[in-house]
Design a protein around this motif. Structure first.
Motif, mmCIF file in Angstrom:
data_model
loop_
_atom_site.group_PDB
_atom_site.id
_atom_site.type_symbol
_atom_site.label_atom_id
_atom_site.label_comp_id
_atom_site.label_asym_id
_atom_site.label_seq_id
_atom_site.Cartn_x
_atom_site.Cartn_y
_atom_site.Cartn_z
ATOM 1 N N ALA A 284 0.859 -1.179 0.000
ATOM 2 C CA ALA A 284 0.000 0.000 0.000
ATOM 3 C C ALA A 284 0.894 1.226 0.000
ATOM 4 C CB ALA A 284 -0.884 -0.018 1.238
ATOM 5 N N PRO A 285 0.536 2.310 -0.616
ATOM 6 C CA PRO A 285 -0.699 2.566 -1.339
ATOM 7 C C PRO A 285 -0.616 2.305 -2.836
ATOM 8 C CG PRO A 285 0.450 4.613 -1.050
ATOM 9 C CD PRO A 285 1.307 3.526 -0.414
ATOM 10 N N GLN A 286 0.419 1.656 -3.318
ATOM 11 C CA GLN A 286 0.570 1.456 -4.760
ATOM 12 C C GLN A 286 -0.585 0.665 -5.379
ATOM 13 O OE1 GLN A 286 2.971 0.971 -2.514
ATOM 14 N NE2 GLN A 286 4.636 2.309 -3.097
ATOM 15 N N VAL A 287 -1.135 -0.273 -4.637
ATOM 16 C CA VAL A 287 -2.232 -1.097 -5.136
ATOM 17 C C VAL A 287 -3.392 -0.976 -4.164
ATOM 18 C CG1 VAL A 287 -2.949 -3.461 -5.676
ATOM 19 C CG2 VAL A 287 -0.622 -2.719 -6.203
ATOM 20 N N ASP A 288 -4.600 -0.704 -4.679
ATOM 21 C CA ASP A 288 -5.735 -0.580 -3.770
ATOM 22 C C ASP A 288 -6.726 -1.736 -3.869
ATOM 23 O OD1 ASP A 288 -6.897 0.054 -6.173
ATOM 24 O OD2 ASP A 288 -7.629 2.017 -5.564
ATOM 25 N N THR A 289 -6.655 -2.538 -4.917
ATOM 26 C CA THR A 289 -7.494 -3.731 -5.035
ATOM 27 C C THR A 289 -6.771 -4.769 -5.881
ATOM 28 O OG1 THR A 289 -8.613 -2.963 -7.026
ATOM 29 C CG2 THR A 289 -9.717 -2.493 -4.950
ATOM 30 N N GLY B 161 -3.458 1.084 4.294
ATOM 31 C CA GLY B 161 -3.817 2.296 3.571
ATOM 32 C C GLY B 161 -5.187 2.179 2.938
ATOM 33 N N VAL B 162 -5.257 2.341 1.628
ATOM 34 C CA VAL B 162 -6.534 2.333 0.929
ATOM 35 C C VAL B 162 -6.858 0.975 0.310
ATOM 36 C CG1 VAL B 162 -6.475 4.803 0.448
ATOM 37 C CG2 VAL B 162 -5.471 3.206 -1.182
ATOM 38 N N PHE B 163 -6.074 -0.064 0.641
ATOM 39 C CA PHE B 163 -6.366 -1.370 0.054
ATOM 40 C C PHE B 163 -7.769 -1.786 0.463
ATOM 41 C CE2 PHE B 163 -6.401 -5.957 -0.385
ATOM 42 C CZ PHE B 163 -5.866 -6.092 -1.650
ATOM 43 N N ALA B 164 -8.609 -2.038 -0.513
ATOM 44 C CA ALA B 164 -10.019 -2.241 -0.229
ATOM 45 C C ALA B 164 -10.482 -3.677 -0.359
ATOM 46 C CB ALA B 164 -10.854 -1.365 -1.166
ATOM 47 N N TYR C 184 -5.816 -5.888 8.883
ATOM 48 C CA TYR C 184 -6.583 -6.162 7.668
ATOM 49 C C TYR C 184 -7.103 -7.593 7.690
ATOM 50 C CZ TYR C 184 -8.015 -6.791 2.872
ATOM 51 O OH TYR C 184 -8.763 -7.046 1.751
#
Length: 94
Positions: free
Chosen positions: A11-16, A40-43, A66
């Motif tokens: 994260a944050p390079q990849v979020d999904t 981070g923003v990993f969803a 997570y």
């Protein structure tokens, strides 16, 4: 020709990890995060992200806070020999 054996998500390079992202590949190890890193923003892990990945044996989730959302658990359904490795603090979540 190259074969993808392992893949690390930071994260944050990849979020999904998208729908069918690794479908049918020969990837053997997926690592989510690095020790001490926040997600981070990993969803999410998309539906059927690992469908048909018969070589996938290990999924490492190194983020301390997570867990895989239950609505995305079908992303892992077709991987019968998969071992999910998580931090000890998260064992009760799985």
């Amino acid at each position: 020709m190259y074969t993808l054996n392992s893949f690390t998500v930071t994260a944050p390079q990849v979020d999904t990890i998208g729908v069918s992202a690794f479908e049918g590949t020969k990837v053997s190890t997926i690592t989510l995060g690095t020790a001490g890193e926040e997600p981070g923003v990993f969803a999410a892990i998309g539906s059927k992200a690992f469908y048909g990945c018969s070589s996938l044996t290990d999924l490492y989730i190194l983020w301390e806070n997570y867990t895989i959302p239950l609505d995305n658990v079908d992303a892992l359904n077709s991987v019968p020999s998969l071992k999910i490795h998580v931090p000890a603090a998260l064992l009760s979540e799985y």
